[in-house]
Design a protein around this motif. Structure first.
Motif, PDB file in Angstrom:
ATOM      1  N   UNK A 131      -3.194  37.709  22.123  1.00  0.00           N
ATOM      2  CA  UNK A 131      -2.614  39.053  22.165  1.00  0.00           C
ATOM      3  C   UNK A 131      -3.667  40.074  22.551  1.00  0.00           C
ATOM      4  N   UNK A 132      -3.189  41.166  23.141  1.00  0.00           N
ATOM      5  CA  UNK A 132      -4.071  42.233  23.613  1.00  0.00           C
ATOM      6  C   UNK A 132      -3.527  43.576  23.124  1.00  0.00           C
ATOM      7  N   UNK A 133      -4.415  44.542  22.816  1.00  0.00           N
ATOM      8  CA  UNK A 133      -3.943  45.845  22.337  1.00  0.00           C
ATOM      9  C   UNK A 133      -3.160  46.586  23.408  1.00  0.00           C
ATOM     10  N   UNK A 134      -2.160  47.314  22.978  1.00  0.00           N
ATOM     11  CA  UNK A 134      -1.349  48.100  23.908  1.00  0.00           C
ATOM     12  C   UNK A 134      -2.063  49.408  24.220  1.00  0.00           C
ATOM     13  N   UNK A 135      -2.147  49.715  25.503  1.00  0.00           N
ATOM     14  CA  UNK A 135      -2.732  50.974  25.957  1.00  0.00           C
ATOM     15  C   UNK A 135      -1.786  51.615  26.959  1.00  0.00           C
ATOM     16  N   UNK A 136      -1.295  52.825  26.658  1.00  0.00           N
ATOM     17  CA  UNK A 136      -1.554  53.592  25.438  1.00  0.00           C
ATOM     18  C   UNK A 136      -0.885  52.971  24.220  1.00  0.00           C
ATOM     19  N   UNK A 137      -1.293  53.364  23.005  1.00  0.00           N
ATOM     20  CA  UNK A 137      -0.735  52.788  21.776  1.00  0.00           C
ATOM     21  C   UNK A 137       0.728  53.170  21.579  1.00  0.00           C
ATOM     22  N   UNK A 138       1.416  52.536  20.632  1.00  0.00           N
ATOM     23  CA  UNK A 138       2.859  52.719  20.450  1.00  0.00           C
ATOM     24  C   UNK A 138       3.352  54.165  20.353  1.00  0.00           C
ATOM     25  N   UNK A 139       2.660  55.078  19.651  1.00  0.00           N
ATOM     26  CA  UNK A 139       3.205  56.444  19.571  1.00  0.00           C
ATOM     27  C   UNK A 139       3.373  57.129  20.922  1.00  0.00           C
ATOM     28  N   UNK A 140       2.701  56.618  21.937  1.00  0.00           N
ATOM     29  CA  UNK A 140       2.762  57.239  23.262  1.00  0.00           C
ATOM     30  C   UNK A 140       3.619  56.433  24.243  1.00  0.00           C
ATOM     31  N   UNK A 141       4.336  55.445  23.730  1.00  0.00           N
ATOM     32  CA  UNK A 141       5.205  54.613  24.562  1.00  0.00           C
ATOM     33  C   UNK A 141       6.644  55.107  24.477  1.00  0.00           C
TER      34      UNK A 141
END
Length: 407
Positions: A131-141
């Motif tokens: 797994x890889x971190x989401x960019x941008x993070x969830x609040x900005x999706x």
């Protein structure tokens, strides 16, 4: 530990080993969820394979589902190799520094600090091939998308599974395969089983989609999360299947229900996680044992009934639920050193992986050195429960199997 049975042997002479390497008709390998701790299960499987024991049925939750897929989705001669490829692929750093720096390995405080640093690296950068971190993070999706409901993207895991697992082999049903997940909208627990489903990568991924780290996985219009949210062990699923075959169960757990009283907030967090994910394995085992004792009692009573009573609807109903098959449950439960802490399920360093793998391998070899493990239990009641890593529990189980008071 000496055997504690007084009932006469069920078979004389013993049956020869079947193609699975045991006298049992079915060998079930049950793998609990636990993230990075799952290398312990790989070590257990390696020891079983060396001993010539091959499961007929693998069932898992979360990381246990991934290990099950690696076993069921490969030929026997390449399974350990594929397990090793997965675990080396998702871990980082040298795997032998403890051999060269024994003073570090012996210093629990220093080892704990190193593990925490490794876990923080995972939180920030993810795990390769997993797994890889989401960019941008969830609040900005965008709301409603998988990216808005999880911190990490698991597409790397799909690629890894499709590279290392032959799903056509799983669906050929030479080995039964079951993985558990929970339906997000209904809250119902579900098993994806190759006896009833065509297994794909997403079924395995759904079993390990633990929120809020990972997004729910869509399967046939429904969305699923990690099965460990409801039950972190497939024990109930296998024991409730009603097999008429003598069955040997290897229950490989990554969380111990037993532990010390916490002394600070850090140890409270560890103990909470252990209790949450140990998933009542012992309770399920005890309940199954009680049912088997009732079945054995009815079998003995049935033999004394007049023919007229045997033909009644009630007697036939009870007889159908009282098959003579026997069951042995062998428990291998990982008990982590105190330095691992609450991040032990997401600490993916190579050294720790090697430690987990080696511990599982050694625990399984120690367990298999006891001959009674591969001996079908005597009747009644036709069930034995062993835990040779914790001698006290093994002794109590053996006494209970013989119908004695183990308190």
């Amino acid at each position: 530990m000496s055997e504690a049975r007084t009932a006469p042997a069920r078979r004389a002479p013993p049956e020869p080993a079947r193609p699975n390497g045991t006298p049992f008709g079915c060998v079930a390998l049950l793998l609990q969820g636990g993230g990075a701790l799952g290398a312990y299960q790989a070590g257990v499987y390696e020891a079983l394979a060396e001993h010539g024991i091959e499961p007929n049925w693998v069932a898992g939750i979360s990381i246990g589902a991934i290990n099950c897929a690696l076993v069921a989705g490969n030929a026997p001669q390449t399974r350990v190799e594929k397990l090793r490829a997965f675990w080396e692929g998702v871990t980082t750093g040298p795997g032998d520094w403890a051999d060269h720096l024994p003073q570090v390995a012996a210093d629990r405080q220093l080892r704990g600090f190193i593990n925490q640093v490794s876990a923080l690296q995972v939180l920030a950068g993810g795990v390769p091939g997993f797994f890889a971190p989401r960019l941008p993070p969830p609040p900005f999706q965008s709301m409603g998308t998988p990216a808005a409901t999880s911190w990490y993207d698991t597409r790397p895991l799909r690629a890894t599974l499709e590279r290392l697992v032959d799903f056509d082999r799983i669906n050929a049903r030479a080995m039964r395969f079951s993985v558990g997940a929970v339906n997000v909208t209904s809250g119902n627990f579900a098993y994806f089983d190759n006896a009833t489903h065509t297994i794909r990568a997403e079924h395995v991924m759904a079993s390990g989609a633990l929120p809020p780290g990972f997004a729910a996985v869509e399967i046939d219009g429904e969305h699923y999360w990690d099965g460990g949210m409801v039950s972190n062990t497939p024990l109930d699923w296998v024991l409730s299947a009603g097999s008429t075959l003598d069955t040997l169960v290897f229950q490989v757990d990554l969380w111990s229900a037993q532990g010390a009283l916490p002394r600070d907030l850090a140890s409270v967090a560890v103990r909470m996680k252990e209790i949450q994910f140990s998933s009542r394995t012992r309770a399920a085992t005890d309940a199954f044992t009680a049912r088997r004792e009732l079945r054995a009692a009815f079998q003995a009573l049935h033999a004394q009934l007049p023919d007229a009573l045997k033909e009644t609807r009630e007697a036939r109903l009870l007889a159908a639920e009282s098959d003579p098959a026997v069951t042995s449950i062998v428990q291998l439960i990982y008990r982590s050193p105190t330095y691992e802490g609450q991040s032990k399920d997401y600490e993916f360093s190579r050294q720790t992986m090697e430690d987990h793998w080696r511990t599982g391998y050694e625990n399984a070899r120690r367990t298999l050195s006891h001959r009674e493990v591969l001996t079908p239990p005597a009747d009644p009641p036709g069930i034995a429960v062993y835990d040779f890593i914790n001698e006290g529990r093994a002794h109590r189980a053996a006494l209970r199997t013989a119908g004695k008071d183990a308190s």
